[in-house]
Design an enzyme around this catalytic site. Structure first.
Site, PDB file in Angstrom:
ATOM      1  N   TYR A   7       0.809  -1.224   0.000  1.00 64.42           N
ATOM      2  CA  TYR A   7       0.000   0.000   0.000  1.00 64.42           C
ATOM      3  C   TYR A   7       0.842   1.273   0.000  1.00 64.42           C
ATOM      4  O   TYR A   7       2.055   1.231   0.147  1.00 64.42           O
ATOM      5  CB  TYR A   7      -1.058  -0.009   1.086  1.00 64.42           C
ATOM      6  N   GLU A   8       0.152   2.390  -0.190  1.00 64.77           N
ATOM      7  CA  GLU A   8       0.776   3.704  -0.410  1.00 64.77           C
ATOM      8  C   GLU A   8       1.675   3.712  -1.650  1.00 64.77           C
ATOM      9  O   GLU A   8       2.701   4.376  -1.688  1.00 64.77           O
ATOM     10  CB  GLU A   8       1.560   4.175   0.825  1.00 64.77           C
ATOM     11  N   GLY A   9       1.267   2.959  -2.651  1.00 63.58           N
ATOM     12  CA  GLY A   9       2.062   2.794  -3.870  1.00 63.58           C
ATOM     13  C   GLY A   9       2.954   1.587  -3.707  1.00 63.58           C
ATOM     14  O   GLY A   9       3.819   1.558  -2.828  1.00 63.58           O
ATOM     15  N   GLN A  29       7.140   2.806  -6.314  1.00 66.94           N
ATOM     16  CA  GLN A  29       8.171   3.631  -5.678  1.00 66.94           C
ATOM     17  C   GLN A  29       9.466   3.616  -6.488  1.00 66.94           C
ATOM     18  O   GLN A  29      10.152   4.639  -6.626  1.00 66.94           O
ATOM     19  CB  GLN A  29       8.459   3.123  -4.260  1.00 66.94           C
TER      20      GLN A  29
END
Length: 598
Positions: free
Chosen positions: A442-444, A449
């Site tokens: 999650y969060e990319g 990233q």
């Protein structure tokens, strides 16, 4: 049952001996009075809260999970979670680094980062409830109207209200340009929102009086894609003019995800059925505002894996000292026992030292990045602020991806130390593995990233930010290049620094011919860059340890630090050679595979 001891000594070493944050803060009027005694005292109390209040709830919270009442849309969190949060609020912990203008204590971000590392070690699922609120606070502080700030920031600061980030929809995750949630303007300047969101961490609970949802949605005339996204603040309960809570807003939890880990956190499916919200920032500029929260969350996710790496290491180390199995290959070590403790075996030590090195390297990087944030927000010199902002932007994808990948390696290694017992719930190790696994997603995802680092942060600005970090490495190499005691720590980063420059240029040229070359190399590239960053900090840690020993210290902490650094450079850092070779293999072996993937 597992145990946890806050790593205060290592934090103090990094803060005061390696990074010398006290000297840095003297140049910032807001933090000029913050000294080592203040920081140490706060962190000692923070460690007690984590170890004594939230850690005992971790296994029970994982077993019990969250429960949704379909009739009322209310979510019950595990036993003890709400009471622990009330203690958290009563202790003033949510306000630690918030602006005094909104009731905050105004302490540096660095202190807050260390608090949250310990909370993540103790109980990642619980920590996500207050953790997301900090991102909401930052987004509103940066892009909210004066009325929004006045109404909402004091409540986020106190912890009376919590926040979420509502991005993902059933048909789109990372590609937010595909989102469909709609926002209809109303005559009074508010907006009526309709849509569905999924995977909303801490999306519904009864631990706080109100939940402030930051929701991405489209205005009726919005352009297609990511350029047509706006950000809205949609509270669970309407807020009256006098600050009291009003009627329930129709933004409801309709389901809870059944997950591999973090069972104690309510990962909610959210239905927005004509809920009323207010615009945050400019129309169609929602991603810029939300990225404040997303970048904070990416640093926070790296901190989650750092916390789990530390607690997994502590428990594996204790077990390895106690568990007896076989004899040492070089002869019996515990002659009074029927077998030797497994810590005598080389590969057990390799697993333990891998986790220890990844924890200590990750901690150094996290504290450094939050020091950069303090500079970017509060240093009086504009050039210093700009430089710090560019460096933290470069390092953010490394924090998120490298530390979480390393956390996966470390928690699995620590579970392996336990043998069969590691697979059994009561020891706690398998939970650390499960809880950590989401951090890579999650969060990319970590691939996203990697693409962000190589494509946007490095090639996108022709390597300018990378050269800034390279100057830090070059300065350390120049400072210690003739010191024989530092050679084993300096030479590897000096060589890799030169190699990375050539490696970057090579990928950039190949990418101009075929963009898939960047995609094929990105994940390997991020790990190479991550090792350069960790190597730099291990060299600085070794430098500080050697100086302390030269000054007459006999504290075994410094000897341990040097031994860990030697292990890192000997056993983990050389991964870079393989990574550069696999990256150079190019995209053809991946993309010219239609028959293989038919």
């Amino acid at each position: 049952m597992p145990s946890y001891t806050p790593p205060l000594r290592d934090m103090q070493f990094l803060l005061h001996e390696v990074l010398r944050v006290g000297d840095e803060y003297k140049a910032m009027p807001r933090h000029a009075e913050v000294d080592a005694d203040t920081i140490n005292a706060v962190l000692e109390e923070a460690g007690k809260f984590a170890a004594e209040v939230t850690f005992p709830l971790n296994i029970g919270g994982d077993t019990e999970g969250c429960t949704l009442d379909q009739a009322t849309h209310e979510v019950a969190t595990p036993k003890g979670f709400k009471e622990a949060y009330a203690q958290f609020v009563e202790g003033g912990w949510p306000a630690l680094s918030c602006d005094p203008a909104y009731g905050g204590q105004g302490l540096p971000y660095v202190v807050n980062q260390c608090l949250y590392e310990m909370l993540n070690s103790a109980n990642q699922a619980w920590t996500m409830y207050p953790g997301l609120s900090h991102g909401a606070y930052e987004a509103l502080a940066a892009h909210g109207t004066e009325e929004q700030k006045k109404t909402y920031l004091p409540k986020l600061t106190s912890g009376e209200w919590t926040g979420t980030m509502c991005l993902t929809e059933p048909h789109c995750g990372t590609d937010l340009g595909l989102l469909r949630t709609k926002a209809e303007p109303l005559p009074d300047g508010t907006y009526k929102l309709t849509g569905n969101k999924i995977f909303i961490s801490a999306g519904e609970h009864g631990m706080a009086e109100n939940i402030l949802h930051l929701v991405l949605a489209r205005l009726p005339d919005a352009p297609k894609g990511s350029k047509g996204i706006s950000l809205f603040l949609v509270p669970k309960f309407h807020v009256n003019a006098d600050g009291t809570l009003g009627a329930r807003n129709p933004i409801f939890c309709t389901g809870l995800e059944h997950k591999m880990g973090i069972h104690g956190n309510a990962t909610a499916q959210i239905a927005i059925d004509g809920a009323i919200g207010t615009l945050v920032g400019a129309p169609n500029k929602g991603l810029a505002a939300m990225f404040v929260m997303m970048n904070a969350a990416r640093l926070g996710v790296g901190n989650q894996s750092l916390g789990l790496t530390e607690v997994a290491y502590q428990n594996a180390l204790a077990y390895a000292k106690d568990r007896i199995q076989m004899r040492s290959l070089s002869g019996p070590k515990a002659k009074d026992k029927d077998a030797d403790p497994i810590i005598v075996h080389p590969d057990v030590r390799k697993m333990l030292l891998t986790a220890k090195a990844y924890a200590e390297g990750g901690r150094a990087l996290q504290i450094y990045c939050t020091l950069l944030l303090d500079k970017a927000h509060h240093h009086p010199d504009e050039k210093v602020r700009k430089n710090a902002d560019e460096l933290v932007a470069l390092l953010t994808p490394i924090v998120k991806a490298f530390i979480t990948d390393n956390g996966h390696t470390a928690t699995n290694a620590c579970m392996q130390v336990f043998g069969g017992h590691g697979f059994i719930k009561e020891w706690g190790m398998e939970q650390f593995v499960r809880d950590n696994r989401i951090n890579m997603i999650y969060e990319g995802t970590n691939t996203v990233q990697s693409l962000d680092l190589l494509g946007r942060k490095v090639l996108g600005d022709q390597g300018a930010a990378l050269r800034k970090f390279g100057k830090l490495v070059g300065a350390l190499v120049e400072e210690e290049g003739v010191n024989e005691k530092m050679a084993e720590f300096i030479n590897p980063i000096a060589v890799l620094g030169e190699q990375l420059t050539k490696f970057t240029t090579e990928i950039g040229f190949k990418g101009l011919q075929n963009p898939d070359e960047v995609g094929a190399a990105a994940v390997d590239y991020l790990r190479v860059a991550g090792h350069l960053v960790f190597g730099y900090f291990f060299a600085r840690m070794a430098q500080a340890a050697l100086r302390a020993i030269a000054d007459g210290s006999t504290d075994p902490f410094y000897t341990a630090k040097l031994q860990t650094a030697r292990f890192y450079f000997a056993k983990l850092f050389p991964e870079t050679a393989t990574l550069m070779r696999t990256a150079r293999a190019g995209s053809r072996v991946l993309m010219d595979t239609d028959a293989a993937l038919a």
